[in-house]
Design an enzyme around this catalytic site. Sequence first.
Site, PDB file in Angstrom:
ATOM      1  N   ARG A  85      43.992 -10.039  50.888  1.00 50.61           N
ATOM      2  CA  ARG A  85      44.097 -11.497  51.028  1.00 50.61           C
ATOM      3  C   ARG A  85      45.554 -11.956  50.943  1.00 50.61           C
ATOM      4  O   ARG A  85      45.953 -12.895  51.622  1.00 50.61           O
ATOM      5  CB  ARG A  85      43.260 -12.201  49.960  1.00 50.61           C
ATOM      6  CG  ARG A  85      41.768 -11.967  50.055  1.00 50.61           C
ATOM      7  CD  ARG A  85      41.119 -12.632  51.215  1.00 50.61           C
ATOM      8  NE  ARG A  85      41.189 -14.083  51.118  1.00 50.61           N
ATOM      9  CZ  ARG A  85      40.602 -14.911  51.950  1.00 50.61           C
ATOM     10  NH1 ARG A  85      39.895 -14.448  52.960  1.00 50.61           N
ATOM     11  NH2 ARG A  85      40.712 -16.210  51.804  1.00 50.61           N
ATOM     12  N   ASN A 112      43.316 -19.009  63.159  1.00 52.91           N
ATOM     13  CA  ASN A 112      44.145 -18.383  62.120  1.00 52.91           C
ATOM     14  C   ASN A 112      44.154 -16.856  62.160  1.00 52.91           C
ATOM     15  O   ASN A 112      44.448 -16.208  61.173  1.00 52.91           O
ATOM     16  CB  ASN A 112      43.788 -18.919  60.738  1.00 52.91           C
ATOM     17  CG  ASN A 112      42.383 -18.589  60.302  1.00 52.91           C
ATOM     18  OD1 ASN A 112      41.660 -17.858  60.979  1.00 52.91           O
ATOM     19  ND2 ASN A 112      41.984 -19.126  59.162  1.00 52.91           N
ATOM     20  N   HIS A 115      40.270 -12.639  59.564  1.00 50.31           N
ATOM     21  CA  HIS A 115      39.345 -12.903  58.457  1.00 50.31           C
ATOM     22  C   HIS A 115      39.442 -11.733  57.495  1.00 50.31           C
ATOM     23  O   HIS A 115      39.529 -10.581  57.910  1.00 50.31           O
ATOM     24  CB  HIS A 115      37.900 -13.004  58.973  1.00 50.31           C
ATOM     25  CG  HIS A 115      36.876 -12.901  57.893  1.00 50.31           C
ATOM     26  ND1 HIS A 115      36.440 -13.993  57.176  1.00 50.31           N
ATOM     27  CD2 HIS A 115      36.216 -11.834  57.380  1.00 50.31           C
ATOM     28  CE1 HIS A 115      35.557 -13.600  56.276  1.00 50.31           C
ATOM     29  NE2 HIS A 115      35.398 -12.292  56.389  1.00 50.31           N
TER      30      HIS A 115
END
EC number: 2.7.4.6
Length: 148
Positions: A85, A112, A115
Amino acid sequence: MEQTFIMIKPDGVQRGLVGEIIGRFEKKGFTLKGLKLLTVDQAFAEKHYADLSAKPFFNGLVEYIISGPVVAMVWEGKNVVTTGRKIIGATNPAESPPGTIRGDFAIDIGRNVIHGSDAVESAKKEIGLWFPEGVANWSSSLHPWIYE
C-alpha cells in the site's frame, strides 16, 4: 509468508505501466506468485468490489474495470500488504507523494492505475476470487539476501 493481491487497472495497462509496476515490487524484494492478463465481465467486477456497492461511484468503478484488460497479481513477502500500500500510494493520487505509483503515474481518483489489498483478510478473499486455481509454489534464491 504474507501475500497480497495487486491489480493493474485498465488505464495502467493501456499506458504501458505494467513492467514499471512489476519492477517496483520486485526491486523491493517481494516474490511474484501469480500473474494474469485478463478482461473481466460486469458480474466479476461487481463481486470484486462488492464492499463498495452502496457507494455513489460504484457503477462508474465497475464500468472502468471492465473497459479493458487488467493485470492480476499475487505478491508474497514480509508485511507485503502494508508495504504494498505504501508503494502504491493513497487512493487519491493528489494525496500520493512522488515516488509512489499513484504519485508518479496518476492524476484523477477515478483513473488511479492500480488496486492493492488493504488488509491481510481482504488479500485472502481477493486472491481466492482471482486465483481459484492457486498460485505458484516457489521461493526466490534471493530470500537470504533480503530477509534476516
